[in-house]
Design an enzyme around this catalytic site. Structure first.
Site, PDB file in Angstrom:
ATOM      1  CB  CYS A 122      -8.544 -50.535   8.495  1.00 17.50           C
ATOM      2  SG  CYS A 122      -7.698 -50.025   9.539  1.00 17.50           S
ATOM      3  CG  ASP A 123      -7.989 -49.987   4.317  1.00 16.87           C
ATOM      4  OD1 ASP A 123      -9.055 -49.159   4.546  1.00 16.87           O
ATOM      5  OD2 ASP A 123      -6.531 -49.605   4.418  1.00 16.87           O
ATOM      6  CB  CYS A 155      -5.222 -51.571   8.446  1.00 17.16           C
ATOM      7  SG  CYS A 155      -6.031 -51.978  10.169  1.00 17.16           S
TER       8      CYS A 155
HETATM    9  C1  LIG Z   1      -4.266 -45.517   6.730  1.00 14.50           C
HETATM   10  C2  LIG Z   1      -4.484 -46.270   7.655  1.00 14.50           C
HETATM   11  C3  LIG Z   1      -5.555 -46.657   7.523  1.00 14.50           C
HETATM   12  C4  LIG Z   1      -6.468 -47.039   8.373  1.00 14.50           C
HETATM   13  N1  LIG Z   1      -7.737 -47.228   8.649  1.00 14.50           N
HETATM   14  C5  LIG Z   1      -8.442 -47.530   9.810  1.00 14.50           C
HETATM   15  C6  LIG Z   1      -9.941 -48.135   9.973  1.00 14.50           C
HETATM   16  O1  LIG Z   1     -10.125 -48.035   8.928  1.00 14.50           O
HETATM   17  N2  LIG Z   1     -10.649 -47.766  11.003  1.00 14.50           N
HETATM   18  C7  LIG Z   1      -9.793 -48.038  11.986  1.00 14.50           C
HETATM   19  O2  LIG Z   1     -10.582 -48.105  13.432  1.00 14.50           O
HETATM   20  N3  LIG Z   1      -8.278 -47.948  12.396  1.00 14.50           N
HETATM   21  C8  LIG Z   1      -7.857 -47.554  11.176  1.00 14.50           C
HETATM   22  N4  LIG Z   1      -6.295 -47.357  11.166  1.00 14.50           N
HETATM   23  C9  LIG Z   1      -5.644 -47.011  12.603  1.00 14.50           C
HETATM   24  C10 LIG Z   1      -5.554 -46.349  13.059  1.00 14.50           C
HETATM   25  O3  LIG Z   1      -5.314 -44.930  12.703  1.00 14.50           O
HETATM   26  C11 LIG Z   1      -4.606 -46.123  14.530  1.00 14.50           C
HETATM   27  O4  LIG Z   1      -4.963 -47.100  14.975  1.00 14.50           O
HETATM   28  C12 LIG Z   1      -5.039 -44.958  15.425  1.00 14.50           C
HETATM   29  O5  LIG Z   1      -4.748 -43.800  15.330  1.00 14.50           O
HETATM   30  C13 LIG Z   1      -4.021 -45.157  16.375  1.00 14.50           C
HETATM   31  O6  LIG Z   1      -4.401 -43.610  17.074  1.00 14.50           O
HETATM   32  P1  LIG Z   1      -3.235 -43.095  18.131  1.00 14.50           P
HETATM   33  O7  LIG Z   1      -3.822 -42.347  18.892  1.00 14.50           O
HETATM   34  O8  LIG Z   1      -2.645 -44.522  19.098  1.00 14.50           O
HETATM   35  O9  LIG Z   1      -1.605 -42.715  17.793  1.00 14.50           O
HETATM   36  P2  LIG Z   1      -1.624 -41.846  15.928  1.00 14.50           P
HETATM   37  O10 LIG Z   1      -2.851 -42.358  15.409  1.00 14.50           O
HETATM   38  O11 LIG Z   1      -0.591 -42.482  15.290  1.00 14.50           O
HETATM   39  O12 LIG Z   1      -1.005 -40.863  16.662  1.00 14.50           O
HETATM   40  C14 LIG Z   1       0.226 -40.533  17.307  1.00 14.50           C
HETATM   41  C15 LIG Z   1       0.442 -38.858  17.236  1.00 14.50           C
HETATM   42  O13 LIG Z   1       1.266 -39.402  17.968  1.00 14.50           O
HETATM   43  C16 LIG Z   1       2.286 -37.836  17.450  1.00 14.50           C
HETATM   44  N5  LIG Z   1       3.754 -37.877  17.675  1.00 14.50           N
HETATM   45  C17 LIG Z   1       4.378 -39.117  17.582  1.00 14.50           C
HETATM   46  N6  LIG Z   1       5.967 -38.825  18.269  1.00 14.50           N
HETATM   47  C18 LIG Z   1       5.973 -37.417  18.704  1.00 14.50           C
HETATM   48  C19 LIG Z   1       6.540 -36.355  19.037  1.00 14.50           C
HETATM   49  N7  LIG Z   1       7.832 -37.098  20.155  1.00 14.50           N
HETATM   50  N8  LIG Z   1       6.351 -35.845  19.451  1.00 14.50           N
HETATM   51  C20 LIG Z   1       5.168 -34.809  19.180  1.00 14.50           C
HETATM   52  N9  LIG Z   1       3.601 -35.781  18.578  1.00 14.50           N
HETATM   53  C21 LIG Z   1       4.343 -37.173  18.728  1.00 14.50           C
HETATM   54  C22 LIG Z   1       1.710 -37.956  15.321  1.00 14.50           C
HETATM   55  O14 LIG Z   1       2.109 -37.250  14.969  1.00 14.50           O
HETATM   56  C23 LIG Z   1       0.239 -38.974  15.645  1.00 14.50           C
HETATM   57  O15 LIG Z   1      -0.099 -37.913  15.517  1.00 14.50           O
HETATM   58  C24 LIG Z   1      -5.582 -47.236  10.032  1.00 14.50           C
HETATM   59  C25 LIG Z   1      -4.223 -46.111   9.961  1.00 14.50           C
HETATM   60  C26 LIG Z   1      -3.888 -45.901   8.716  1.00 14.50           C
HETATM   61  C27 LIG Z   1      -2.682 -46.062   8.568  1.00 14.50           C
END
Ligand SMILES: Cc1cc2nc3c(=O)[nH]c(=O)nc-3n(C[C@H](O)[C@H](O)[C@H](O)COP(=O)(O)OP(=O)(O)OC[C@H]3O[C@@H](n4cnc5c(N)ncnc54)[C@H](O)[C@@H]3O)c2cc1C
Length: 312
Positions: free
Chosen positions: A137-138, A134
Site C-alpha cells: 500500500c505505502d 502494508c
Molecule cells: C492504514 C492502511 C492502509 C492501507 N492501504 C491500502 C492500500 O493503499 N491499498 C489496498 O489495496 N489496501 C490497503 N490496505 C488494506 C485494506 O484496507 C484491506 O485489505 C481491506 O480493507 C480488507 O477488507 P475487508 O472487507 O476484508 O476487511 P476490513 O476492511 O477490515 O473490514 C472489516 C469490517 O468488519 C467490521 N467488523 C469486524 N468485526 C465485526 C463484528 N463482530 N460485528 C460487526 N462488524 C464487524 C469492522 O468494523 C470493519 O469495518 C490498507 C490498510 C490499512 C490499515
C-alpha cells in the site's frame, strides 16, 4: 428470516452486499458495528485501486461504495455481531450485541483482520503518517528513500525484499539473533545489497513532527541507542484475524480454520459449512488489498445466491 446476513462492512462486505442485492435477493442485512468502509478508511492515501487514477483518502474512496449498495436495497445495521451458530434446519442464528438475534438462510463473514501493534513510543501517533503495516500500500510513497522494517518472520522479510525494489535502503530490525522466515527468503535478504539487517535490536521510539516521521530510535543488544533518520517504518509483528464470531460455546470454531486463525475457503469462498461463506482479509491466503477483498465479496455473494437458490 433474512435471505443473507453479511457480517462486516469493509470492501468485502460492501461488494458482497452489492452483488447479493443486485443479484435479486430482497432481504439482505449487512451488520457493521461502525460506519461502512472498513480499515482502509484509516488510510490517508489510496492509489492502487484499478480504475481510480486520482489519489484519494480512504474515507472519500469508500463513501460511494455504501451509497451504491443501498440503492439496490442493502440494509445496514450498525451493531456488532457476537456469534454465528448453525441450526439443525440449516439456517443460521446471528447473535447480536445486546441480546438480540436474527435468523438467516446464508451468511458471509467479512470481519477482516487487524495488524498487531508493536508497542513502541510514537507508533499510534504516527500511524498512517510514516508508520505503516502494508508495504504494497505505502511503499511507493518512499521511492528512492531509506526506510526501516520491523519483524523477523516471512511477512517482514518478504516485504523488506519488496521495498528493496522501490527504496534506496532498508534497515531490517529484528529482536532475535536469527530470522524466523523460510531459509530461502533469509538467503535473499542477506544477499540484498540494499538491506542492512540489525538483529538483537528493538524499536524504542519513532519521532517526528506534524508532517510525519523523521526517524527511529532503536535499542541495540548492548543497550546503546542507534538513531536511523528515516521518514518511514513498516511493522510486521503479526495479525489479529477477527474470527471471534465463529467461535462456538464449546470453544471450537464453526468451520475449518488455518493454524493462524484464518478461515479456510475454496475458490467460491465457501467454508467447510454449507451456507457459510468468508471473504476478504480474514480468509486464508488473503493478499490484504482492497481490490482482492472486493473481488472475494463478489464471489462469495454469487456463491450465496446459488446456495439460496438450491434451497428451493
Ligand atoms: C492504514 C492502511 C492502509 C492501507 N492501504 C491500502 C492500500 O493503499 N491499498 C489496498 O489495496 N489496501 C490497503 N490496505 C488494506 C485494506 O484496507 C484491506 O485489505 C481491506 O480493507 C480488507 O477488507 P475487508 O472487507 O476484508 O476487511 P476490513 O476492511 O477490515 O473490514 C472489516 C469490517 O468488519 C467490521 N467488523 C469486524 N468485526 C465485526 C463484528 N463482530 N460485528 C460487526 N462488524 C464487524 C469492522 O468494523 C470493519 O469495518 C490498507 C490498510 C490499512 C490499515
Amino acid at each position: 428470516m433474512l435471505d443473507l446476513a453479511i457480517i462486516g462492512g469493509g470492501p468485502a462486505g460492501l461488494s458482497a452486499g452489492l452483488y447479493a442485492t443486485r443479484g435479486g435477493l430482497k432481504n439482505v442485512v449487512m451488520f457493521e458495528k461502525g460506519m461502512p468502509g472498513g480499515q482502509i478508511t484509516s488510510s490517508s492515501e489510496i492509489e492502487n485501486y484499478p480504475g481510480v487514477a486520482q489519489i484519494t483518502d480512504g474515507i472519500s474512496f469508500m463513501a460511494p461504495w455504501s451509497e451504491q449498495c443501498m440503492r439496490f436495497g442493502l440494509r445496514h445495521e450498525m451493531v456488532g455481531v457476537q456469534q454465528i451458530v448453525k441450526n439443525t434446519d440449516n439456517s443460521f442464528t446471528i447473535k447480536i450485541e445486546g441480546g438480540k438475534t436474527e435468523l438467516a438462510k446464508a451468511v458471509i463473514v467479512c470481519t477482516g483482520s487487524a495488524p498487531k501493534r508493536a508497542g513502541f513510543k510514537g507508533e499510534d501517533e504516527f500511524f498512517g503518517k510514516g508508520v505503516s503495516t502494508c508495504a504494497t500500500c505505502d511503499g511507493f510513497f518512499y521511492k528512492n528513500k531509506e526506510v526501516a522494517v520491523l519483524g523477523g518472520g516471512d511477512t517482514a522479510l518478504e516485504e523488506a525484499l519488496y521495498l528493496s525494489h522501490i527504496c534506496s535502503k532498508i534497515y531490517l530490525i529484528h529482536r532475535r539473533d536469527e530470522f524466523r522466515a523460510a531459509p530461502s527468503t533469509v538467503e535473499k535478504v542477506k544477499a540484498s545489497e540494499k538491506i542492512e539487517c540489525i538483529t538483537s535490536a528493538s524499536v524504542d521510539e519513532v519521532y517526528g513532527d506534524s508532517s510525519g516521521v523523521n526517524g527511529v530510535k532503536i535499542r541495540l543488544k548492548d543497550s546503546t541507542i542507534r538513531t536511523l533518520e528515516v521518514p518511514g517504518i513498516f511493522t510486521f509483528v503479526g495479525l489479529n484475524v477477527r474470527n471471534e464470531i465463529l467461535k462456538q460455546d464449546n470453544g471450537e470454531f464453526l468451520c475449518d480454520m488455518e493454524e493462524g486463525g484464518q478461515v479456510k475457503v475454496n475458490l467460491k469462498m465457501q467454508t467447510s459449512i454449507s451456507g457459510l461463506f468468508a471473504a476478504g482479509d480474514l480468509r486464508q491466503d488473503a493478499p490484504k488489498q482492497v481490490v482482492c477483498a472486493a473481488g472475494d465479496g463478489a464471489v462469495a455473494a454469487l456463491s450465496a445466491l446459488a446456495y439460496i437458490e438450491s434451497l428451493h
